[in-house]
Motif scaffolding. Structure first.
Motif, mmCIF file in Angstrom:
data_model
loop_
_atom_site.group_PDB
_atom_site.id
_atom_site.type_symbol
_atom_site.label_atom_id
_atom_site.label_comp_id
_atom_site.label_asym_id
_atom_site.label_seq_id
_atom_site.Cartn_x
_atom_site.Cartn_y
_atom_site.Cartn_z
ATOM 1 N N UNK A 65 -6.950 -0.430 1.407
ATOM 2 C CA UNK A 65 -7.830 -1.600 1.388
ATOM 3 C C UNK A 65 -7.899 -2.261 2.764
ATOM 4 N N UNK A 66 -6.775 -2.347 3.436
ATOM 5 C CA UNK A 66 -6.710 -2.997 4.755
ATOM 6 C C UNK A 66 -7.061 -2.042 5.901
ATOM 7 N N UNK A 113 1.467 0.585 -4.766
ATOM 8 C CA UNK A 113 0.873 -0.683 -4.328
ATOM 9 C C UNK A 113 0.698 -0.711 -2.815
ATOM 10 N N UNK A 114 1.699 -0.220 -2.085
ATOM 11 C CA UNK A 114 1.598 -0.203 -0.622
ATOM 12 C C UNK A 114 0.483 0.734 -0.181
ATOM 13 N N UNK A 115 0.381 1.897 -0.799
ATOM 14 C CA UNK A 115 -0.681 2.842 -0.445
ATOM 15 C C UNK A 115 -2.051 2.232 -0.738
ATOM 16 N N UNK A 116 -2.203 1.609 -1.905
ATOM 17 C CA UNK A 116 -3.493 0.999 -2.261
ATOM 18 C C UNK A 116 -3.851 -0.131 -1.293
ATOM 19 N N UNK A 117 -2.878 -0.958 -0.967
ATOM 20 C CA UNK A 117 -3.134 -2.059 -0.042
ATOM 21 C C UNK A 117 -3.426 -1.538 1.367
ATOM 22 N N UNK A 118 -2.750 -0.479 1.777
ATOM 23 C CA UNK A 118 -3.005 0.113 3.097
ATOM 24 C C UNK A 118 -4.428 0.647 3.178
ATOM 25 N N UNK A 134 0.555 2.737 5.739
ATOM 26 C CA UNK A 134 1.489 2.201 4.745
ATOM 27 C C UNK A 134 2.708 1.545 5.384
ATOM 28 N N UNK A 135 3.191 2.100 6.509
ATOM 29 C CA UNK A 135 4.350 1.506 7.187
ATOM 30 C C UNK A 135 4.032 0.097 7.686
ATOM 31 N N UNK A 136 2.851 -0.089 8.255
ATOM 32 C CA UNK A 136 2.467 -1.408 8.755
ATOM 33 C C UNK A 136 2.340 -2.410 7.607
ATOM 34 N N UNK A 137 1.765 -1.967 6.500
ATOM 35 C CA UNK A 137 1.607 -2.848 5.341
ATOM 36 C C UNK A 137 2.977 -3.214 4.760
#
Length: 101
Positions: free
Chosen positions: A83-84, A76-81, A88-91
């Motif tokens: 997308x944004x 989920x973090x990778x997908x959202x990163x 991934x660390x920032x997300x």
């Protein structure tokens, strides 16, 4: 070749064309995949549905559930990163409400 198919189908079917009872029962009781359990568990947690949380948690061992939830979080973090267009660390820090480092 067709003989093999008939023999295979005959083993999978009872005398009246019904599925063999043991196989039918095993399909109904099939074990849940740890990723299915993790997805159901996280969705239930997000919706604060205690009954579904407990049900999903009972599908697999606590260790397997923990692994599945961890894998879901990573994906989920990778997908959202992506997308944004962020790291991934920032997300992850943003999702947890942590200050940017």
């Amino acid at each position: 070749m067709f003989d093999r198919i008939r023999r295979y189908a005959g083993r999978r079917r009872g005398t009246e064309g019904e599925a063999v009872p043991e196989r039918r029962a095993s399909r109904e009781r099939r074990a849940h995949n740890l990723f299915e359990a993790a997805a159901a568990y996280v969705a239930a947690r997000a919706e604060d549905d205690q009954d579904r949380i407990e049900e999903a948690a009972s599908w697999v061992s606590p260790e397997a559930l923990s692994f599945g939830v961890s894998e879901l979080a990573c994906r989920a973090v990778v997908a959202l990163a992506r997308e944004r267009d962020e790291s991934p660390a920032a997300v992850a820090r943003d999702l947890l409400g942590l200050p940017v480092s």
